[in-house]
Scaffold this motif. Sequence first.
Motif, short mmCIF file in Angstrom:
data_model
loop_
_atom_site.label_atom_id
_atom_site.label_comp_id
_atom_site.label_asym_id
_atom_site.label_seq_id
_atom_site.Cartn_x
_atom_site.Cartn_y
_atom_site.Cartn_z
N LEU A 88 104.50 -18.89 3.16
CA LEU A 88 104.67 -18.09 2.12
C LEU A 88 105.73 -19.33 0.49
CD1 LEU A 88 105.55 -14.59 2.57
CD2 LEU A 88 103.69 -15.08 1.46
N PRO A 89 105.57 -19.31 -0.91
CA PRO A 89 106.32 -20.50 -1.20
C PRO A 89 107.92 -20.05 -1.23
CG PRO A 89 104.70 -18.96 -2.73
CD PRO A 89 104.52 -17.98 -1.30
N GLY A 90 108.77 -21.03 -0.96
CA GLY A 90 109.86 -20.51 -0.31
C GLY A 90 111.15 -21.43 -1.94
N LEU A 91 112.04 -20.84 -1.55
CA LEU A 91 113.03 -20.87 -3.01
C LEU A 91 113.64 -22.26 -3.07
CD1 LEU A 91 115.72 -18.73 -0.79
CD2 LEU A 91 114.50 -18.19 -2.13
N GLU A 92 113.38 -22.73 -4.05
CA GLU A 92 114.06 -24.06 -4.81
C GLU A 92 115.09 -24.58 -4.32
OE1 GLU A 92 113.94 -23.66 -8.99
OE2 GLU A 92 111.78 -22.45 -9.29
N GLU A 93 115.99 -23.82 -4.10
CA GLU A 93 117.68 -24.89 -3.25
C GLU A 93 117.85 -23.29 -2.65
OE1 GLU A 93 120.45 -23.48 -7.28
OE2 GLU A 93 119.19 -25.70 -7.31
N PRO A 94 118.72 -24.29 -1.68
CA PRO A 94 119.76 -23.39 -0.36
C PRO A 94 120.47 -22.26 -1.26
CG PRO A 94 119.55 -25.90 -0.14
CD PRO A 94 119.08 -25.86 -1.03
N PRO A 95 120.34 -21.03 -0.99
CA PRO A 95 121.17 -20.04 -2.01
C PRO A 95 122.80 -19.70 -1.28
CG PRO A 95 119.54 -19.21 -0.10
CD PRO A 95 119.53 -20.68 -0.51
N TRP A 96 122.63 -20.44 -0.13
CA TRP A 96 123.86 -20.41 0.03
C TRP A 96 124.86 -21.49 0.89
CZ3 TRP A 96 126.66 -15.30 -0.47
CH2 TRP A 96 127.66 -15.14 0.92
N SER A 97 126.24 -21.74 0.97
CA SER A 97 126.17 -22.99 1.06
C SER A 97 126.40 -22.99 2.87
CB SER A 97 127.82 -23.49 0.87
OG SER A 97 128.54 -21.74 1.56
N GLY A 98 126.26 -24.48 3.19
CA GLY A 98 126.30 -24.01 4.48
C GLY A 98 125.86 -24.35 5.95
N ASP A 99 125.00 -24.75 7.18
CA ASP A 99 124.24 -23.91 7.52
C ASP A 99 123.38 -22.62 7.26
OD1 ASP A 99 124.77 -26.26 9.18
OD2 ASP A 99 125.57 -25.46 10.56
N LEU A 100 123.57 -22.30 6.85
CA LEU A 100 123.56 -20.58 7.06
C LEU A 100 122.32 -20.89 5.37
CD1 LEU A 100 122.71 -17.54 6.85
CD2 LEU A 100 124.10 -17.30 6.23
N GLY A 101 123.01 -21.53 4.90
CA GLY A 101 122.56 -21.90 3.31
C GLY A 101 120.80 -22.35 3.61
N GLN A 102 120.78 -23.66 4.18
CA GLN A 102 120.38 -24.72 4.76
C GLN A 102 118.79 -23.95 5.57
OE1 GLN A 102 119.53 -27.62 3.54
NE2 GLN A 102 117.95 -27.67 4.40
N ARG A 103 119.25 -23.42 6.62
CA ARG A 103 118.25 -22.63 7.59
C ARG A 103 117.02 -21.81 6.92
NH1 ARG A 103 121.65 -19.64 11.57
NH2 ARG A 103 119.60 -18.24 11.96
N ILE A 104 118.44 -21.02 5.38
CA ILE A 104 117.79 -19.66 4.61
C ILE A 104 116.74 -20.85 4.12
CG2 ILE A 104 117.36 -18.37 2.99
CD1 ILE A 104 120.21 -17.63 4.38
N TYR A 105 117.03 -21.62 3.29
CA TYR A 105 115.79 -22.65 2.54
C TYR A 105 114.45 -23.17 3.77
CZ TYR A 105 114.85 -26.59 -0.23
OH TYR A 105 113.65 -27.16 -1.27
N ASP A 106 115.30 -22.98 4.36
CA ASP A 106 113.95 -24.20 5.13
C ASP A 106 113.43 -23.08 5.53
OD1 ASP A 106 115.02 -26.39 5.18
OD2 ASP A 106 115.71 -26.14 6.75
N ASN A 107 113.31 -21.45 5.50
CA ASN A 107 112.38 -20.73 6.77
C ASN A 107 112.45 -19.15 5.34
OD1 ASN A 107 112.54 -21.72 9.31
ND2 ASN A 107 114.76 -22.26 9.48
N VAL A 108 112.91 -19.00 4.79
CA VAL A 108 113.08 -17.83 3.86
C VAL A 108 112.30 -18.30 3.10
CG1 VAL A 108 114.46 -15.65 2.93
CG2 VAL A 108 114.43 -16.77 5.27
N SER A 109 111.03 -17.03 2.59
CA SER A 109 110.17 -17.28 0.84
C SER A 109 110.81 -16.76 -0.11
CB SER A 109 109.20 -16.33 1.73
OG SER A 109 109.38 -15.32 1.39
#
Length: 93
Positions: free
Chosen positions: A15-36
């Motif tokens: 599915l289309p992903g987010l345009e940028e990490p929505p949260w700081s740190g590792d959690l934000g990056q994981r969400i950016y990489d894995n959450v639509s």
Amino acid sequence: MAQRMVKCVKYGKELPGLEEPPWSGDLGQRIYDNVSQDAWKLWMEHLKMLINEYRLSPATKEAQDLIAQQMEQFFFGEGAKLPPGYVPQQKKS
């Protein structure tokens, strides 16, 4: 520019992903990489409920810690994936 696609952890499909990490740190990056984007919208609805339910003030460190913990659960915890055929509850008008 082509839309960035992710294999969504919530929906289990591309599915289309987010345009940028929505949260700081590792959690934000994981969400950016894995959450639509769709799953993020679902989270935002859930977050509104949490803020109202717990009367959170998102500016406080305690609230941010709770939100991060809930976000982790929502996307990556037990039962994070939606049941097959899940349809979001329609708002009553």
